[in-house]
Design an enzyme around this catalytic site. Structure first.
Site, PDB file in Angstrom:
ATOM      1  N   GLY A   1      -3.357  10.140  -6.821  1.00 62.46           N
ATOM      2  CA  GLY A   1      -4.249  11.361  -6.656  1.00 62.46           C
ATOM      3  C   GLY A   1      -5.782  11.594  -7.144  1.00 62.46           C
ATOM      4  O   GLY A   1      -6.305  12.408  -7.529  1.00 62.46           O
TER       5      GLY A   1
ATOM      6  N   ARG B   1     -12.656   9.145   5.159  1.00 60.72           N
ATOM      7  CA  ARG B   1     -11.257   9.606   5.357  1.00 60.72           C
ATOM      8  C   ARG B   1     -10.495   9.209   4.263  1.00 60.72           C
ATOM      9  O   ARG B   1     -10.191   7.808   4.046  1.00 60.72           O
ATOM     10  CB  ARG B   1     -11.298  10.296   6.438  1.00 60.72           C
TER      11      ARG B   1
ATOM     12  N   CYS C   1      -8.554  12.699  -2.127  1.00 61.64           N
ATOM     13  CA  CYS C   1      -6.404  12.596  -2.427  1.00 61.64           C
ATOM     14  C   CYS C   1      -7.203  14.366  -2.221  1.00 61.64           C
ATOM     15  O   CYS C   1      -7.214  14.862  -2.830  1.00 61.64           O
ATOM     16  CB  CYS C   1      -6.463  12.283  -3.459  1.00 61.64           C
TER      17      CYS C   1
ATOM     18  N   GLU D   1     -23.936  18.499 -21.789  1.00 57.07           N
ATOM     19  CA  GLU D   1     -25.465  18.203 -22.339  1.00 57.07           C
ATOM     20  C   GLU D   1     -25.679  15.927 -22.204  1.00 57.07           C
ATOM     21  O   GLU D   1     -26.209  15.538 -22.188  1.00 57.07           O
ATOM     22  CB  GLU D   1     -25.041  17.460 -24.049  1.00 57.07           C
TER      23      GLU D   1
ATOM     24  N   GLY E   1      -9.911   4.072  -7.400  1.00 57.92           N
ATOM     25  CA  GLY E   1     -10.358   5.862  -7.205  1.00 57.92           C
ATOM     26  C   GLY E   1     -10.544   6.331  -7.917  1.00 57.92           C
ATOM     27  O   GLY E   1     -10.123   6.428  -9.631  1.00 57.92           O
ATOM     28  N   GLY E   2     -11.452   7.648  -7.692  1.00 52.87           N
ATOM     29  CA  GLY E   2     -12.139   8.034  -8.787  1.00 52.87           C
ATOM     30  C   GLY E   2     -13.553   7.421  -9.715  1.00 52.87           C
ATOM     31  O   GLY E   2     -14.180   8.293  -9.977  1.00 52.87           O
TER      32      GLY E   2
ATOM     33  N   ASP F   1       1.022  -1.225  -0.211  1.00 49.89           N
ATOM     34  CA  ASP F   1      -0.467   0.053   0.034  1.00 49.89           C
ATOM     35  C   ASP F   1       1.109   1.544   0.394  1.00 49.89           C
ATOM     36  O   ASP F   1       0.924   1.253   0.888  1.00 49.89           O
ATOM     37  CB  ASP F   1      -1.429   0.042   1.493  1.00 49.89           C
TER      38      ASP F   1
ATOM     39  N   ARG G   1       1.965   5.007   4.135  1.00 49.90           N
ATOM     40  CA  ARG G   1       1.339   5.500   2.880  1.00 49.90           C
ATOM     41  C   ARG G   1       2.078   6.333   1.829  1.00 49.90           C
ATOM     42  O   ARG G   1       2.053   6.137   0.792  1.00 49.90           O
ATOM     43  CB  ARG G   1       0.528   4.999   2.633  1.00 49.90           C
TER      44      ARG G   1
ATOM     45  N   SER H   1     -11.692  10.203  -4.300  1.00 48.09           N
ATOM     46  CA  SER H   1     -11.996  11.671  -3.732  1.00 48.09           C
ATOM     47  C   SER H   1     -12.012  12.314  -2.712  1.00 48.09           C
ATOM     48  O   SER H   1     -12.348  13.147  -2.436  1.00 48.09           O
ATOM     49  CB  SER H   1     -13.546  10.708  -3.327  1.00 48.09           C
TER      50      SER H   1
HETATM   51  P1  XMP Z   1     -12.174   6.744  -4.146  1.00 50.42           P
HETATM   52  O1  XMP Z   1     -12.346   7.624  -4.922  1.00 50.42           O
HETATM   53  O2  XMP Z   1     -12.922   5.425  -4.440  1.00 50.42           O
HETATM   54  O3  XMP Z   1     -10.877   6.368  -3.607  1.00 50.42           O
HETATM   55  O4  XMP Z   1     -13.056   7.499  -2.700  1.00 50.42           O
HETATM   56  C1  XMP Z   1      -9.987   5.722  -2.894  1.00 50.42           C
HETATM   57  C2  XMP Z   1      -8.721   5.908  -3.493  1.00 50.42           C
HETATM   58  O5  XMP Z   1      -8.076   6.356  -3.013  1.00 50.42           O
HETATM   59  C3  XMP Z   1      -6.104   6.699  -2.573  1.00 50.42           C
HETATM   60  N1  XMP Z   1      -6.803   6.959  -1.100  1.00 50.42           N
HETATM   61  C4  XMP Z   1      -5.965   8.284  -0.888  1.00 50.42           C
HETATM   62  N2  XMP Z   1      -5.285   8.927  -1.948  1.00 50.42           N
HETATM   63  N3  XMP Z   1      -4.954  10.865   0.257  1.00 50.42           N
HETATM   64  C5  XMP Z   1      -4.915  10.766  -1.511  1.00 50.42           C
HETATM   65  O6  XMP Z   1      -3.958  11.395  -2.162  1.00 50.42           O
HETATM   66  C6  XMP Z   1      -5.410  10.181   0.674  1.00 50.42           C
HETATM   67  O7  XMP Z   1      -5.245  10.177   1.774  1.00 50.42           O
HETATM   68  C7  XMP Z   1      -5.951   9.245   0.044  1.00 50.42           C
HETATM   69  N4  XMP Z   1      -6.792   8.142   1.039  1.00 50.42           N
HETATM   70  C8  XMP Z   1      -6.875   7.097  -0.079  1.00 50.42           C
HETATM   71  C9  XMP Z   1      -6.807   4.984  -2.425  1.00 50.42           C
HETATM   72  O8  XMP Z   1      -5.843   4.877  -3.748  1.00 50.42           O
HETATM   73  C10 XMP Z   1      -8.118   5.084  -2.305  1.00 50.42           C
HETATM   74  O9  XMP Z   1      -8.400   3.132  -3.090  1.00 50.42           O
END
Ligand code: XMP
Length: 497
Positions: free
Chosen positions: A311, A397, A316, A483, A350-351, A259, A412, A314
């Site tokens: 990054g 968080r 990050c 749109e 992520g995202g 991680d 991490r 949501s």
């Molecule tokens: P979502 O968009 O699904 O993303 O909420 C989850 C992923 O975000 C990463 N993660 C972080 N990235 N700062 C960051 O830049 C953080 O504090 C953080 N915490 C989690 C991680 O890859 C996770 O799976």
């Protein structure tokens, strides 16, 4: 018409999911014929291409159990002691679908007030009474609301005085058998005992019906012995290797994730080599990475899957704080292009906010998607619900938030323990989203429909169309995005998948 992905992503602009759109293909099959089965790692196959993130507000035992039951997988976070992580992993391994996750058991000397306290915490169904006060003790009774409703002295009355001692129990019944017996007996709870009359697990009307109602998703994710699969996150220090040894030694780890927000480091290369030597059969996920060069280094070092994203989550702030990262669509495409060429599956991390994002991630070459915020705030996420301005929420968080780092997750982010702590994430709340057992099936069905629109019967077909350039894509202007969203309505109700 449109562009091949290599052309679109090779023009100097980084794109995220919302910036790109896929042009439709030809449909000659039904949506329910779309096969979502996939590889999480080189060796582990899943029926559903979805995993939960190792974050301390997303994945502990309950989420990992739900994800594996739904055909995906959960990665336990490591912002806890080895003992705690091990106990979560063992709970996943011991779980049998169709039964209560953590049966509530008390001893005969417990008071009605203790029973009330457990019920107030939200434990559903009746409470079993065993001589030891726990699972594994000899079953002596069951207590339900009707046994205690009229008890006035709740502090002074013991469960043995009010419990129903004439309990109908079953010996080692399957989920189907338990359901049939509950149907016959019209009771709410069915304790399952072994030949010695010791409590093994508990079925309730709710858990049994849940299992029956569960839309067919393909099979749950299980190991060769039929136990649910579980993953866990670790760091790259010496004590992290001990963590892996202990989890693996207890038979409670199928896949480990290294991680880190930036996985292309000597630490991960060393850890990969050491883990592969010590546990040749353990699947190791490395990352996170966002470029082809990073992917190549970790893939050649033996990674069994790569986690993609920097990054884009949501919560990050890495891109803002450190000025590095990549739009998630570009990252998934560029990393998958290299990794898939080397036989290494990718996890788009992520995202992800909608089923459309899942379709895009998979069609851009990812084999699975990893979700944090999508699963935060669900019944299976850790933590209790509370109210903010009349809205029921749970905490969510980033693992790089000051709050999470205070508990130990700073490695991490290479946080220098001697220096000032720099946050790379935020802490906040998300709405109550109900149970993943209800929402994930809808999400996956929406993904099947997306792949059907593309003309892809399964994930390898989608990846082949992308690689050959047959799958055409375009960038979306900001007005094209507007749109593509609902517009010009006075009011409407949106259901998001
Ligand atoms: P979502 O968009 O699904 O993303 O909420 C989850 C992923 O975000 C990463 N993660 C972080 N990235 N700062 C960051 O830049 C953080 O504090 C953080 N915490 C989690 C991680 O890859 C996770 O799976």
């Amino acid at each position: 018409d449109g562009y091949a992905a290599a052309q679109l992503f090779g023009q100097g602009t980084t794109y995220t999911y919302d910036d790109v759109i896929f042009l439709p293909g030809h449909i000659d099959f039904a949506a329910h014929d779309v096969d979502l089965s996939t590889h999480l790692t080189k060796k582990i196959q899943l029926a559903a291409p979805i995993v939960s993130s190792p974050m301390d507000t997303v994945t502990e035992a309950e989420m990992a159990i739900a994800m594996a039951t739904l055909g995906g997988l959960g990665f336990l976070h490591n912002n806890m002691t080895l003992g705690e992580q091990l106990s979560h992993a063992q709970r996943v391994k011991r779980h049998v679908p169709g039964f209560v996750l953590a049966p509530v058991v008390l001893g005969p000397q417990a008071t009605v007030a203790e029973y009330d306290a457990l019920r107030a915490q939200g434990s559903a169904g009746g409470v079993c009474v065993t001589d030891s006060g726990g699972v594994g003790g000899r079953l002596v009774g069951v207590v339900a609301g009707r046994d205690v409703d009229f008890v006035a002295d709740r502090q002074g009355t013991l469960l043995r005085e009010v419990m129903t001692a004439d309990v109908e129990a079953a010996q080692e019944a399957s989920a189907e058998e338990a359901l049939a017996q509950l149907q016959r007996s019209k009771r709410k709870v069915l304790p399952i005992v072994n030949a010695a009359g010791e409590l093994v697990r508990v079925a309730t009307r709710e858990t049994s019906l849940d299992e029956r109602r569960r839309p067919r998703l393909g099979k749950p994710s299980t190991d060769a012995g039929g136990r649910l699969l579980v993953g866990a996150a670790v760091g790259t220090r010496d004590d992290d290797r001990e963590r892996v040894d202990a989890l693996r030694g207890a038979g409670a780890l199928d896949v480990v994730i290294l991680d880190s927000s930036q996985g292309d480091s000597v630490y991960q290369l060393q850890m990969l080599a050491l883990l592969k030597r010590a546990h040749p059969d353990l699947e190791v996920v490395a990352g996170n990475v966002v470029t082809g060069a990073q992917a190549q280094r970790l893939a050649e070092a033996g990674a069994d899957a790569l986690r993609v994203g920097m990054g884009s989550g949501s919560i990050c702030t890495t891109q803002e704080v450190c000025a590095v990262g990549r739009g998630q669509a570009a990252a998934v495409f560029q990393v998958s292009r290299v990794a898939n060429g080397l036989g290494v599956p990718t996890i788009a991390d992520g995202g992800i906010q909608t089923s459309g994002h899942v379709v895009k991630a998979l069609a851009l070459g990812a084999s699975t998607v990893m979700c944090g915020s999508l699963f935060a705030g669900t019944a299976e996420a850790p933590g209790k619900y509370f109210e903010v301005d009349g809205v029921r929420v749970k905490a969510y968080r980033g693992m790089g938030s000051l709050e999470a780092m205070a508990k130990g997750s700073e490695t991490r982010y290479y946080s220098d323990t001697q220096a000032l702590k720099i946050a790379q994430g935020v802490a906040g709340t998300v709405r109550d989203k109900g149970s993943v057992r209800r929402t994930v099936p809808y999400l996956l069905q929406a993904v099947r429909q997306g792949l059907q629109d593309l003309g892809a019967r399964d994930l390898p077909a989608a990846r082949a169309a992308l690689a050959s350039g047959a799958q055409r894509v375009e960038a979306r202007s900001s007005s094209a995005q507007a749109e593509g969203n609902v517009h010009d309505m006075h009011s409407f109700k949106k259901v998001r998948w």
